[in-house]
Design a protein around this motif. Structure first.
Motif, mmCIF file in Angstrom:
data_model
loop_
_atom_site.group_PDB
_atom_site.id
_atom_site.type_symbol
_atom_site.label_atom_id
_atom_site.label_comp_id
_atom_site.label_asym_id
_atom_site.label_seq_id
_atom_site.Cartn_x
_atom_site.Cartn_y
_atom_site.Cartn_z
ATOM 1 N N GLY A 35 -39.269 42.125 87.339
ATOM 2 C CA GLY A 35 -39.239 43.036 88.480
ATOM 3 C C GLY A 35 -38.099 42.722 89.428
ATOM 4 N N ASP A 36 -37.824 43.660 90.331
ATOM 5 C CA ASP A 36 -36.732 43.472 91.292
ATOM 6 C C ASP A 36 -37.203 43.465 92.741
ATOM 7 N N SER A 37 -38.474 43.793 92.985
ATOM 8 C CA SER A 37 -38.981 43.878 94.368
ATOM 9 C C SER A 37 -40.234 43.038 94.530
ATOM 10 N N GLY A 38 -40.231 42.212 95.581
ATOM 11 C CA GLY A 38 -41.453 41.518 95.943
ATOM 12 C C GLY A 38 -42.316 42.428 96.787
ATOM 13 N N MET A 39 -43.557 42.027 97.044
ATOM 14 C CA MET A 39 -44.443 42.843 97.866
ATOM 15 C C MET A 39 -45.537 41.991 98.486
ATOM 16 N N CYS A 40 -46.148 42.530 99.519
ATOM 17 C CA CYS A 40 -47.277 41.889 100.188
ATOM 18 C C CYS A 40 -48.535 42.654 99.826
ATOM 19 N N TRP A 41 -49.586 41.938 99.407
ATOM 20 C CA TRP A 41 -50.822 42.659 99.126
ATOM 21 C C TRP A 41 -51.945 42.273 100.096
ATOM 22 N N GLU A 42 -51.706 41.265 100.951
ATOM 23 C CA GLU A 42 -52.650 40.945 102.023
ATOM 24 C C GLU A 42 -51.870 40.364 103.189
ATOM 25 N N PRO A 43 -51.940 40.955 104.383
ATOM 26 C CA PRO A 43 -51.227 40.378 105.532
ATOM 27 C C PRO A 43 -51.915 39.138 106.078
ATOM 28 N N PHE A 44 -53.233 39.028 105.857
ATOM 29 C CA PHE A 44 -54.010 37.852 106.265
ATOM 30 C C PHE A 44 -55.397 37.963 105.664
ATOM 31 N N ASP A 45 -56.169 36.876 105.741
ATOM 32 C CA ASP A 45 -57.534 36.871 105.224
ATOM 33 C C ASP A 45 -58.418 37.739 106.108
ATOM 34 N N ARG A 46 -59.260 38.548 105.501
ATOM 35 C CA ARG A 46 -60.093 39.464 106.281
ATOM 36 C C ARG A 46 -61.118 38.731 107.147
ATOM 37 N N ALA A 95 -35.242 40.506 96.475
ATOM 38 C CA ALA A 95 -36.660 40.519 96.090
ATOM 39 C C ALA A 95 -37.515 39.863 97.166
ATOM 40 N N MET A 96 -37.036 38.731 97.706
ATOM 41 C CA MET A 96 -37.780 38.037 98.763
ATOM 42 C C MET A 96 -37.808 38.865 100.049
ATOM 43 N N LEU A 97 -36.684 39.479 100.385
ATOM 44 C CA LEU A 97 -36.620 40.284 101.606
ATOM 45 C C LEU A 97 -37.556 41.487 101.533
ATOM 46 N N SER A 98 -37.684 42.089 100.352
ATOM 47 C CA SER A 98 -38.604 43.216 100.224
ATOM 48 C C SER A 98 -40.044 42.765 100.425
ATOM 49 N N ALA A 99 -40.376 41.553 99.953
ATOM 50 C CA ALA A 99 -41.734 41.022 100.145
ATOM 51 C C ALA A 99 -41.991 40.696 101.617
ATOM 52 N N VAL A 100 -41.020 40.057 102.272
ATOM 53 C CA VAL A 100 -41.188 39.691 103.683
ATOM 54 C C VAL A 100 -41.176 40.937 104.561
ATOM 55 N N GLY A 101 -40.344 41.928 104.213
ATOM 56 C CA GLY A 101 -40.349 43.186 104.950
ATOM 57 C C GLY A 101 -41.700 43.877 104.853
ATOM 58 N N ASP A 102 -42.280 43.858 103.663
ATOM 59 C CA ASP A 102 -43.612 44.435 103.459
ATOM 60 C C ASP A 102 -44.651 43.677 104.281
ATOM 61 N N LEU A 103 -44.556 42.344 104.285
ATOM 62 C CA LEU A 103 -45.468 41.517 105.081
ATOM 63 C C LEU A 103 -45.343 41.852 106.562
ATOM 64 N N ARG A 104 -44.119 41.964 107.041
ATOM 65 C CA ARG A 104 -43.890 42.269 108.456
ATOM 66 C C ARG A 104 -44.507 43.622 108.821
ATOM 67 N N TRP A 105 -44.307 44.611 107.964
ATOM 68 C CA TRP A 105 -44.850 45.942 108.233
ATOM 69 C C TRP A 105 -46.375 45.909 108.298
ATOM 70 N N GLU A 165 -41.630 52.257 102.707
ATOM 71 C CA GLU A 165 -40.500 51.966 101.815
ATOM 72 C C GLU A 165 -39.172 52.089 102.562
ATOM 73 N N ALA A 166 -39.092 53.083 103.441
ATOM 74 C CA ALA A 166 -37.871 53.242 104.236
ATOM 75 C C ALA A 166 -37.680 52.044 105.160
ATOM 76 N N PHE A 167 -38.773 51.578 105.757
ATOM 77 C CA PHE A 167 -38.709 50.414 106.649
ATOM 78 C C PHE A 167 -38.214 49.180 105.889
ATOM 79 N N ILE A 168 -38.773 48.945 104.700
ATOM 80 C CA ILE A 168 -38.385 47.767 103.916
ATOM 81 C C ILE A 168 -36.901 47.830 103.567
ATOM 82 N N SER A 169 -36.426 49.015 103.191
ATOM 83 C CA SER A 169 -35.001 49.181 102.882
ATOM 84 C C SER A 169 -34.136 48.883 104.101
ATOM 85 N N ASP A 170 -34.556 49.372 105.271
ATOM 86 C CA ASP A 170 -33.797 49.112 106.499
ATOM 87 C C ASP A 170 -33.884 47.641 106.900
ATOM 88 N N TYR A 171 -35.030 47.005 106.618
ATOM 89 C CA TYR A 171 -35.176 45.580 106.931
ATOM 90 C C TYR A 171 -34.181 44.756 106.101
#
Length: 557
Positions: free
Chosen positions: A414-425, A447-457, A492-498
């Motif tokens: 893959g080429d993009s990282g992602m966040c699937w949980e911002p924190f424990d519920r 790849a790391m920036l896309s994951a961290v951008g997703d986390l930030r969002w 997705e637009a936010f992550i790209s801009d991040y």
């Protein structure tokens, strides 16, 4: 998810009180593969033997007083991993997994020997499906002991060493095996072991409603929630104690400055009056004393909350024992997590990406610096933090806590990282988020920036709750997005801009819209050294820097 404002208020959880029937308390070179070019024939009669051993896994406690990543002192082992030179590697990797392993072996042989591109495509798809069914069997063994071939099969997707050329095989053999850095960055074998042994909670999924009559399950869920509160309370206590220690050190230095005197002119035995700088210290000492009283008050409050959470956990543990020591679940933790990881792998690769599940020279074209092994990933995270000051931070009770997320390294193309949980519920205050990063991407930084951008969002969106389109980072970005009449997925637009923000704008290359640059500058501030560098690059950044100065001088900053 709405913010739980009573998470650390020092009172018994209403659900726990209801369970106990009480009122809530008030506050207080290896053998080659048959069929590969130039490979000697291998006897697979004993490929599917049982009883194999080997393995290890890290833990992940949070220390809110740590301010940076550790120094990476070792990137490669001095003695290469011997497993990749074992002629029985492939045999051991498949052994003990039953009929599905034989199916994987058979389809792989057909795929390697196919001449017709159409036939090869059919066998390729069959292999992908069969391989995932095979891999779950290996994952189930991760909480126990894994032999090296199975461990590296999970960790790197190396099914057979000779699928890699000699240079790349030698490179993977030098990767550091043990986790000496102790950061929450996990290879897949380590992650399944951590989940299977209870070191790490299962990833969140859509929760199933539990019948009120099923008391054992309800008690277990309440226990998990109480343990989350206890962990958060302990982390806050430690951080507050560190804050008090720092304030006391500042106080001691300030008082020492007052004791420094020089002889009065013309009087050898009489000291001079306090200097202007010493007089200023008196006012500073008063502020420090006020801060110490406030910190002490907070520490006392957190201590009471900790004791209450500790009591809740003990009460619920006793209840669990009364119910028979726990509950039996239908699906094992590893099985549940495996399905989540499988879905994450597909999402990081994308529909048009390469879903072939094993590592081969045909598809592996990464430069060493772009391979997502643990030390590389931590280096990139340190680089991100050196630019984005609050990339891994969350506010709680007016305190900015640095909380590094769990990072799971997926051995995929893959080429993009992602966040699937911002924190424990169950612990939004101090729990780790979760991101996944493909190990064999074209560019590890992206790849790391896309994951961290997703986390930030996601963190910002959860913080703003139902007002995410109006408040905070997500609100400011969404309103700009609407104003510009842009189309598509806003996240997705936010992550790209991040990514542009981190790679281009941090270097002084103006790529973003002026208004958006102001939003990011305010809500995702660069570190001080980056700001100091940029203010001298152009009027655009100088103006943003001056706005920071103006806000810091006002009460509304």
């Amino acid at each position: 998810m709405a913010q739980d404002n009573n998470m650390f208020q020092g009172e018994m959880d209403p659900e726990i009180a209801a369970l106990l029937g009480t009122e809530a308390k008030p506050k207080a070179s290896a053998g080659s593969f048959a069929g590969s070019p130039g490979a000697p024939a291998t006897d697979f009669a004993s490929v599917f033997d049982d009883n194999l051993e080997g393995g290890e896994a890290p833990s992940g406690d949070i220390d809110l007083t740590i301010a940076s990543f550790p120094e990476i002192t070792k990137r490669f082992e001095s003695i290469p991993i011997e497993a990749f030179n074992d002629p029985n590697y492939y045999k051991v990797a498949l052994s003990g997994e039953g009929d599905i392993a034989q199916r994987v072996h058979g389809i792989l042989q057909k795929y390697l020997n196919a001449k017709d591109p159409k036939d090869k495509g059919v066998f390729r798809q069959q292999f992908i499906l069969a391989y995932w069914d095979f891999l779950i069997n290996v994952a189930r063994k991760a909480p126990g002991k894994l032999p090296d071939p199975k461990k590296y099969l999970l960790r790197f997707s190396i099914l057979h060493p000779t699928f890699l050329d000699g240079e790349n095989r030698a490179l993977f053999a030098k990767f550091v095996v043990n986790d000496y850095l102790k950061e929450p960055v996990y290879y897949l074998d380590e992650w399944f072991k951590a989940v299977g042994t209870g070191t790490v909670r299962n990833s969140s999924t859509d929760e199933v409603r539990v019948a009120k009559s099923n008391s054992a399950i309800r008690i277990q869920q309440l226990l998990e929630k109480a343990q989350g509160k206890l962990d958060g309370a302990r982390s806050l206590l430690k951080a507050k104690d560190e804050e008090r220690t720092n304030q006391e050190k500042i106080l001691a230095d300030s008082v020492q400055l007052i004791f420094e005197h020089f002889p009065l002119d013309g009087f050898r035995d009489i000291s001079a009056c306090y200097s202007e700088s010493q007089k200023r210290v008196f006012g500073e000492i008063m502020e420090i004393l006020k801060n110490l009283l406030k910190v002490d008050h907070d520490l006392d409050l957190f201590l009471k909350e900790y004791y209450q959470a500790e009591q809740d956990v003990k009460t619920l543990q006793d209840k669990v024992e009364e119910e028979g020591g726990g509950i039996t679940v239908d699906v094992k933790a590893v099985d549940t997590e495996f399905e989540t990881i499988k879905q994450m792998a597909k999402m990081t690769i994308g529909r048009q990406g390469n879903h072939f599940p094993i590592l081969t020279s045909e598809y592996f074209h990464c430069m060493p610096n772009d391979i997502g092994y643990r030390e590389n990933v931590i280096s990139v995270m340190a680089w991100i933090e050196s630019i984005d000051a609050e990339a891994f931070c969350r506010f709680h009770r007016n305190r900015l806590n640095r909380i590094i997320p769990y990072v799971v390294l997926l051995p995929t193309y893959g080429d993009s990282g992602m966040c699937w949980e911002p924190f424990d519920r169950y612990n939004r205050a101090t729990s780790r988020g979760r991101i996944v990063v493909p190990m064999y991407s074209k560019n590890l930084q992206t790849a790391m920036l896309s994951a961290v951008g997703d986390l930030r969002w996601q963190v910002a969106k959860e913080k703003a709750s139902r007002f995410w389109m109006e408040d905070g980072l997500t609100g400011a970005y969404y309103q700009w997005f609407q104003k510009m009449k842009l189309k598509g997925d806003v996240k997705e637009a936010f992550i790209s801009d991040y990514i542009t923000w981190m790679l281009k704008e941090s270097e002084g290359t103006q790529k973003l819209d002026k208004e958006l640059r102001g939003v990011f500058w305010r809500h995702m501030p660069f570190t001080k050294p980056i700001k100091e560098k940029l203010k001298n690059r152009s009027y655009v950044y100088q103006d943003l820097f001056q706005r920071d100065v103006n806000r810091s001088m006002s009460d509304g900053y």
